[in-house]
Motif scaffolding. Structure first.
Motif, PDB file in Angstrom:
ATOM      1  N   LEU A  79     -37.949 105.113 -12.044  1.00 35.85           N
ATOM      2  CA  LEU A  79     -38.360 105.917 -13.196  1.00 35.85           C
ATOM      3  C   LEU A  79     -37.140 106.691 -13.684  1.00 35.85           C
ATOM      4  O   LEU A  79     -36.457 107.340 -12.889  1.00 35.85           O
ATOM      5  CB  LEU A  79     -39.477 106.893 -12.823  1.00 35.85           C
ATOM      6  CG  LEU A  79     -40.801 106.301 -12.354  1.00 35.85           C
ATOM      7  CD1 LEU A  79     -41.767 107.423 -11.960  1.00 35.85           C
ATOM      8  CD2 LEU A  79     -41.421 105.427 -13.427  1.00 35.85           C
ATOM      9  N   THR A  80     -36.896 106.625 -14.980  1.00 35.98           N
ATOM     10  CA  THR A  80     -35.722 107.270 -15.555  1.00 35.98           C
ATOM     11  C   THR A  80     -36.139 108.291 -16.605  1.00 35.98           C
ATOM     12  O   THR A  80     -36.919 107.971 -17.505  1.00 35.98           O
ATOM     13  CB  THR A  80     -34.791 106.233 -16.210  1.00 35.98           C
ATOM     14  OG1 THR A  80     -34.469 105.219 -15.250  1.00 35.98           O
ATOM     15  CG2 THR A  80     -33.516 106.882 -16.697  1.00 35.98           C
ATOM     16  N   ASN A  81     -35.635 109.497 -16.462  1.00 33.24           N
ATOM     17  CA  ASN A  81     -35.832 110.554 -17.451  1.00 33.24           C
ATOM     18  C   ASN A  81     -34.468 110.944 -18.015  1.00 33.24           C
ATOM     19  O   ASN A  81     -33.456 110.902 -17.308  1.00 33.24           O
ATOM     20  CB  ASN A  81     -36.484 111.791 -16.828  1.00 33.24           C
ATOM     21  CG  ASN A  81     -37.812 111.486 -16.186  1.00 33.24           C
ATOM     22  OD1 ASN A  81     -38.515 110.559 -16.575  1.00 33.24           O
ATOM     23  ND2 ASN A  81     -38.180 112.268 -15.181  1.00 33.24           N
ATOM     24  N   TYR A 106     -46.454 101.097 -13.178  1.00 35.11           N
ATOM     25  CA  TYR A 106     -46.609 101.265 -11.735  1.00 35.11           C
ATOM     26  C   TYR A 106     -47.951 101.934 -11.465  1.00 35.11           C
ATOM     27  O   TYR A 106     -48.532 102.577 -12.337  1.00 35.11           O
ATOM     28  CB  TYR A 106     -45.466 102.103 -11.151  1.00 35.11           C
ATOM     29  CG  TYR A 106     -45.436 103.535 -11.621  1.00 35.11           C
ATOM     30  CD1 TYR A 106     -45.941 104.566 -10.833  1.00 35.11           C
ATOM     31  CD2 TYR A 106     -44.897 103.873 -12.868  1.00 35.11           C
ATOM     32  CE1 TYR A 106     -45.916 105.884 -11.268  1.00 35.11           C
ATOM     33  CE2 TYR A 106     -44.871 105.187 -13.310  1.00 35.11           C
ATOM     34  CZ  TYR A 106     -45.373 106.187 -12.506  1.00 35.11           C
ATOM     35  OH  TYR A 106     -45.356 107.490 -12.945  1.00 35.11           O
ATOM     36  N   LEU A 135     -44.145 105.692 -20.863  1.00 34.46           N
ATOM     37  CA  LEU A 135     -43.121 106.372 -21.649  1.00 34.46           C
ATOM     38  C   LEU A 135     -43.705 107.553 -22.418  1.00 34.46           C
ATOM     39  O   LEU A 135     -44.717 107.434 -23.107  1.00 34.46           O
ATOM     40  CB  LEU A 135     -42.498 105.376 -22.634  1.00 34.46           C
ATOM     41  CG  LEU A 135     -41.650 105.964 -23.768  1.00 34.46           C
ATOM     42  CD1 LEU A 135     -40.382 106.602 -23.201  1.00 34.46           C
ATOM     43  CD2 LEU A 135     -41.312 104.885 -24.781  1.00 34.46           C
ATOM     44  N   GLN A 157     -40.658 113.980  -8.832  1.00 32.11           N
ATOM     45  CA  GLN A 157     -39.442 113.346  -9.323  1.00 32.11           C
ATOM     46  C   GLN A 157     -38.198 114.178  -9.059  1.00 32.11           C
ATOM     47  O   GLN A 157     -37.091 113.766  -9.398  1.00 32.11           O
ATOM     48  CB  GLN A 157     -39.580 113.053 -10.820  1.00 32.11           C
ATOM     49  CG  GLN A 157     -40.713 112.088 -11.138  1.00 32.11           C
ATOM     50  CD  GLN A 157     -40.774 111.717 -12.608  1.00 32.11           C
ATOM     51  OE1 GLN A 157     -39.753 111.580 -13.267  1.00 32.11           O
ATOM     52  NE2 GLN A 157     -41.977 111.535 -13.121  1.00 32.11           N
ATOM     53  N   ASP A 162     -40.355 102.704 -19.764  1.00 35.90           N
ATOM     54  CA  ASP A 162     -41.782 102.375 -19.774  1.00 35.90           C
ATOM     55  C   ASP A 162     -42.169 101.474 -18.599  1.00 35.90           C
ATOM     56  O   ASP A 162     -42.820 100.439 -18.754  1.00 35.90           O
ATOM     57  CB  ASP A 162     -42.164 101.704 -21.095  1.00 35.90           C
ATOM     58  CG  ASP A 162     -43.659 101.814 -21.382  1.00 35.90           C
ATOM     59  OD1 ASP A 162     -44.301 102.702 -20.796  1.00 35.90           O
ATOM     60  OD2 ASP A 162     -44.166 101.013 -22.184  1.00 35.90           O
ATOM     61  N   THR A 163     -41.762 101.887 -17.406  1.00 36.64           N
ATOM     62  CA  THR A 163     -42.079 101.139 -16.183  1.00 36.64           C
ATOM     63  C   THR A 163     -43.573 101.206 -15.889  1.00 36.64           C
ATOM     64  O   THR A 163     -44.177 102.286 -15.951  1.00 36.64           O
ATOM     65  CB  THR A 163     -41.297 101.719 -15.000  1.00 36.64           C
ATOM     66  OG1 THR A 163     -39.902 101.590 -15.260  1.00 36.64           O
ATOM     67  CG2 THR A 163     -41.642 101.005 -13.704  1.00 36.64           C
ATOM     68  N   GLU A 205     -33.088 110.037 -12.060  1.00 41.21           N
ATOM     69  CA  GLU A 205     -33.609 108.732 -11.643  1.00 41.21           C
ATOM     70  C   GLU A 205     -34.419 108.902 -10.366  1.00 41.21           C
ATOM     71  O   GLU A 205     -34.008 109.613  -9.437  1.00 41.21           O
ATOM     72  CB  GLU A 205     -32.462 107.767 -11.392  1.00 41.21           C
ATOM     73  CG  GLU A 205     -32.887 106.320 -11.183  1.00 41.21           C
ATOM     74  CD  GLU A 205     -33.203 105.615 -12.485  1.00 41.21           C
ATOM     75  OE1 GLU A 205     -33.975 104.640 -12.450  1.00 41.21           O
ATOM     76  OE2 GLU A 205     -32.697 106.046 -13.536  1.00 41.21           O
ATOM     77  N   LYS A 263     -39.372 110.787 -20.787  1.00 39.27           N
ATOM     78  CA  LYS A 263     -39.751 110.576 -19.393  1.00 39.27           C
ATOM     79  C   LYS A 263     -40.225 109.136 -19.237  1.00 39.27           C
ATOM     80  O   LYS A 263     -40.943 108.626 -20.091  1.00 39.27           O
ATOM     81  CB  LYS A 263     -40.863 111.558 -18.978  1.00 39.27           C
ATOM     82  CG  LYS A 263     -40.435 113.019 -19.084  1.00 39.27           C
ATOM     83  CD  LYS A 263     -41.604 113.983 -18.946  1.00 39.27           C
ATOM     84  CE  LYS A 263     -42.184 113.990 -17.552  1.00 39.27           C
ATOM     85  NZ  LYS A 263     -43.231 115.020 -17.399  1.00 39.27           N
ATOM     86  N   ASN A 264     -39.808 108.494 -18.135  1.00 38.57           N
ATOM     87  CA  ASN A 264     -40.065 107.069 -17.934  1.00 38.57           C
ATOM     88  C   ASN A 264     -39.614 106.301 -19.184  1.00 38.57           C
ATOM     89  O   ASN A 264     -40.388 105.560 -19.810  1.00 38.57           O
ATOM     90  CB  ASN A 264     -41.547 106.815 -17.642  1.00 38.57           C
ATOM     91  CG  ASN A 264     -41.826 105.389 -17.203  1.00 38.57           C
ATOM     92  OD1 ASN A 264     -40.906 104.584 -16.977  1.00 38.57           O
ATOM     93  ND2 ASN A 264     -43.102 105.040 -17.098  1.00 38.57           N
ATOM     94  N   TYR A 276     -39.965 100.395  -7.617  1.00 36.84           N
ATOM     95  CA  TYR A 276     -39.784 100.702  -9.027  1.00 36.84           C
ATOM     96  C   TYR A 276     -38.844 101.891  -9.201  1.00 36.84           C
ATOM     97  O   TYR A 276     -38.625 102.690  -8.283  1.00 36.84           O
ATOM     98  CB  TYR A 276     -41.116 100.978  -9.722  1.00 36.84           C
ATOM     99  CG  TYR A 276     -41.887 102.170  -9.207  1.00 36.84           C
ATOM    100  CD1 TYR A 276     -41.714 103.446  -9.763  1.00 36.84           C
ATOM    101  CD2 TYR A 276     -42.817 102.042  -8.175  1.00 36.84           C
ATOM    102  CE1 TYR A 276     -42.431 104.529  -9.314  1.00 36.84           C
ATOM    103  CE2 TYR A 276     -43.542 103.126  -7.718  1.00 36.84           C
ATOM    104  CZ  TYR A 276     -43.341 104.370  -8.290  1.00 36.84           C
ATOM    105  OH  TYR A 276     -44.052 105.447  -7.837  1.00 36.84           O
TER     106      TYR A 276
END
Length: 810
Positions: A751-753, A779, A800, A90, A776-777, A728, A772-773, A749
């Motif tokens: 992913l956001t932290n 994948y 998440l 990431q 809650d994506t 991101e 982290k995430n 997709y």
């Protein structure tokens, strides 16, 4: 209030002292004397500081190294709670990791280098920890909790770094002992009973002579797939691991430094559940019925499988996976006349034990897993010249060395069949003809074993030199010769089960024998071990790398390099005859710039790459005649081509305290020549034809990858600073199935932290809340093929996770 300097690429910043703290001589050990990253605070008018990397086994400014590199500081990784190789993806472009368990951890650069979960085949991306090449990727299954810096080097690195680094290197450097006493403790609480503790201490044992550093960690978190069985636990996304590291830094005089590291790590974790995703009842190419399927076989028990559930499982036989590893290494640096002679001696071992519920149901069908016992011994001896050595009126610097590695591995694969196995695996005719008892007797209690013993002896000589043709123009040349000897033997057998001939006769005996033979006939290749055809391989790696300092802030470079990885000793799945895997060869071109702009407030580093791999080593699969499921084997893909562009940058904005980071990659990764590819098992002609994948995109290689984020610090009270970060990660659609099944696609997709915290200006402690995430994506990191006895299954990415962390210096 004085703010800390900014670190470029989130890595450790440059320092200039020639002596260590408290007057001790310069250790010569990377990271031993580096400045500590105090976070990402910036002042108005701040610039991006130099980052020191050791990509070429000497400390250099990253912007002066003419190869594509990414450097990340341990402070940044710790702040954002990135502790595993899977987390590092990431923060770095072109790095991808699939890690359902230690043995199947797969590290890839630019979409290639994946692990095959076969110990006879080594990865193409090298992992180097504190100067020691790791031969078993399972040894990277740990929390790297006391990290000084990681570096990701893209392209072949064999002329200097390790063996089998034909596609790149992930180098991890832990914090070194210091003569300045320091103690630090960190505690984290979070969702799913997350509890992490870390502690480290360093200081002198003998002033100016001997220093130590000790660090430990403990990491627990429950899984997110709740098992519906009584007493079942939650699987995947779970952790139960701990480890420790003890180091000593010995500086008997100004010219000699020794760093000795002893480490241990172990885990016992409920992971490795690939949950069922779908089970189509018709072929994808013509819509015809697939006949007996996983679903129709389960219907014999009136059991209906739940597909694509992201929060539950229903298993009766899944066990925790246990790993254990130990290591000891000692590095001695002797400096004389401007030269440094370095010796690195190391030993590592790794143990792995898995026992999985192979049918993904509460039925007593099958359970299986592998035992692994791996040991490696290595020795490296190299000489590093001072910079600008005069020779024939020209200026050079160089390194040359010898390297030796012995790798010994024993694996034992195990499968046990239960009371429901015969009923599940029987054909329609067999199922209709046999009684419930006969179906059960056919496989109940049958225990399969497959032992393998691949060994490698590797010897290499290497050298790399840089000719400083002018004050602006350099030419780097490198060469490595590697000799390897590889051996392997296998033995396959089965035991247990009732004596069918004493219970049945006639057609009934034929049917029950047929069911048993369908699962065991590849496990009876002779009465003793089958010895493979030994590989004696001699290979060359080389590098041509000119660079030119266009201005003080712009470096242009070009490189062409080649690497070769030796083959693997293997056997034909049906006959047991030798079927060795051919060597893998890489030819790589890089063209890039390293630039600084706006009075060193912006760095922008673009790079173009073109890589051609011949005889790429991969895990292939096929369905053999008379088999009910797909069979995997090691083989070669004739040609793979990677082509694309990467860019990395950092920007210290005009807004005080705000810094932006960004990186991205476009990768056109295709099979350039793969005419004998195994067809996807959802096609009607799987068992009779091969497929041509030439020109198709490589599995597991997204076309676009991007990472972006910001760090913001602001004084909120006298003596206190708040900090914020958001990062991101974006990946485009990719097929994660090695046979390119239509059911193997993972959509794009994000992913956001994110995190927020506060700390005093003294740096004595900090308190943060993070996630982290955070959206809650859902994948997948891998999607398997289906067969008549299994569905498409997927390895889920982590959901998440959030927590609160307190860190303090004692």
């Amino acid at each position: 209030m004085v703010k800390a300097p900014v670190d470029r690429n989130n890595a450790r910043i440059a320092t200039t002292p020639t002596t260590a703290q408290n007057g001790a001589p310069d250790s010569g050990v990377p990271g031993a004397n580096s400045a500590q990253n105090a976070g990402s605070a910036t002042t108005a008018g701040a610039t991006i500081q130099d980052v020191i990397v050791t990509a070429r086994l000497r400390e250099e400014n990253s912007q002066d190294v003419p190869i594509p590199t990414t450097a990340l500081s341990g402070e940044t990784l710790n702040r954002e709670h990135h502790a595993t190789v899977k987390d590092f993806t990431q923060k770095a472009p072109s790095l991808t990791v699939n890690a359902p368990n230690a043995r199947q951890t797969s590290i890839a650069i630019r979409g290639l280098g994946k692990n095959s979960a076969n110990e006879a085949l080594e990865g193409s991306v090298g992992v180097i920890v504190d100067g020691v090449f790791i031969s078993s990727v399972g040894m990277s299954w740990a929390d790297f909790s006391d990290v000084e810096q990681i570096e990701i080097l893209r392209g072949p690195q064999g002329t200097l770094l390790g063996k089998n680094t034909t596609l790149g290197v992930l180098a991890i450097t832990s914090k070194a002992p210091s003569f300045t006493p320091e103690k630090e403790v960190e505690v984290t609480y979070g969702n799913r009973d997350l509890f992490v503790t870390k502690a480290s201490a360093t200081g002198p044992v003998i002033d100016d002579k001997l220093a130590y550093r000790a660090s430990v960690y403990f990491n627990h978190q429950d899984g997110f797939l709740e098992n519906q069985q009584p007493g079942g636990e939650a699987f995947d996304g779970a952790s139960d691991r701990w480890g420790g590291r003890l180091q000593f830094l010995y500086t008997p005089n100004a010219n000699v430094t020794n760093r000795t590291i002893i480490d241990h790590g172990q885990s016992n974790e409920p992971v490795n559940v690939n949950f069922p995703v779908r089970d189509p009842q018709t072929y994808s190419d013509n819509g015809a019925s697939r006949g007996n399927t996983y679903t129709s076989r389960l219907a014999r028990f009136s059991y209906q499988q739940t597909f694509n559930s992201w929060d539950s499982a229903n298993l009766d036989g899944q066990k925790r996976i246990g790993t254990s590893q130990n290591g000891v290494s000692t590095q001695t640096d002797w400096r004389t006349g401007g030269y440094t002679v370095t010796s690195i001696s190391a030993y590592r071992d790794f143990a792995f034990d898995a026992l999985n519920d192979s049918d993904s149901t509460p039925l007593s069908i099958s359970r299986g897993g592998t035992l692994v016992d791996a040991k490696q011994y290595s020795q490296e001896l190299r000489v590093t010249s001072p910079k600008n050595v005069e020779f024939l009126g020209q200026k050079f610097d160089y390194q040359t060395g010898l390297y030796a590695l012995r790798n010994e591995v024993e694996t034992t694969s195990r499968t046990t069949y239960g009371t429901d196995a015969g009923r599940f695996y029987a054909s329609t005719v067999q199922y209709n003809a046999l009684s419930a008892q006969a179906l059960s007797d056919s496989l109940n209690g049958v225990f399969l074993r497959a032992a393998e013993h691949p060994n490698t002896t590797s010897l290499a000589a290497y050298g790399q030199t840089t000719w400083h043709a002018t004050d602006k123009a350099d030419l780097t040349l490198g060469l490595r010769n590697t000799y390897e000897e590889k051996t392997n033997w296998i033995q396959k057998w089965y035991v247990g089960g009732v004596d069918l001939s004493s219970l049945y006769s006639g057609n009934t005996l034929n049917y029950v024998n047929s069911i048993r033979n369908g699962q065991t006939k590849l496990l009876t290749l002779g009465t003793g071990p089958l010895v493979g055809e030994t590989i004696y391989a001699d290979s060359w790696s080389w590098l041509i790398n000119p660079s030119y300092k266009i201005t003080d802030d712009i470096l242009g470079y070009f490189s062409v390099s080649s690497g070769e990885k030796s083959g693997a000793v293997q056997f034909d799945k049906t006959t047991g005859a030798p079927a060795n895997v051919d060597p893998e060869k890489t030819l790589d071109y890089e063209l890039g710039l390293k630039t600084s702009w706006l009075d060193r407030k912006l760095t922008l580093n673009p790079n173009l790459f073109h890589t051609q791999i011949t005889d790429y080593q991969a895990q292939l699969s096929t369905i053999l005649a008379g088999q009910n499921s797909a069979t995997s084997y090691l083989g070669n893909v004739s040609g793979v081509r990677l082509r694309g562009v990467e860019v990395e940058g950092n920007y210290v904005t005009p807004i005080e305290g705000l810094r932006l980071t960004f990186s991205g990659a476009y990768n056109d990764a295709i099979y350039s020549d793969f005419k004998n590819a195994p067809c996807a098992t959802d096609l009607s002609y799987t068992s009779t034809q091969v497929c041509d994948f030439s020109g198709k995109r490589l599995s597991g290689a997204p076309r676009w990858i991007a990472n972006a984020g910001f760090d913001y610090t602001r004084e909120v009270a006298d003596g206190y600073t708040a900090f914020f970060f958001v990062s991101e990660t974006f990946r485009t659609r990719a097929n994660l199935n090695t046979s390119l099944s239509v059911y193997g696609w993972q959509d794009e997709y994000f992913l956001t932290n994110a995190g927020v915290g506060i700390r005093p200006d003294s740096g004595a402690w900090d308190l943060s809340v993070w996630g982290k995430n955070i959206f809650d994506t859902h994948y997948f990191t891998n999607l398997s093929s289906l067969s008549s006895t299994s569905s498409v299954s997927g390895t889920p990415g982590d959901p998440l996770t959030f927590g609160i962390t307190f860190r303090t210096k004692l």
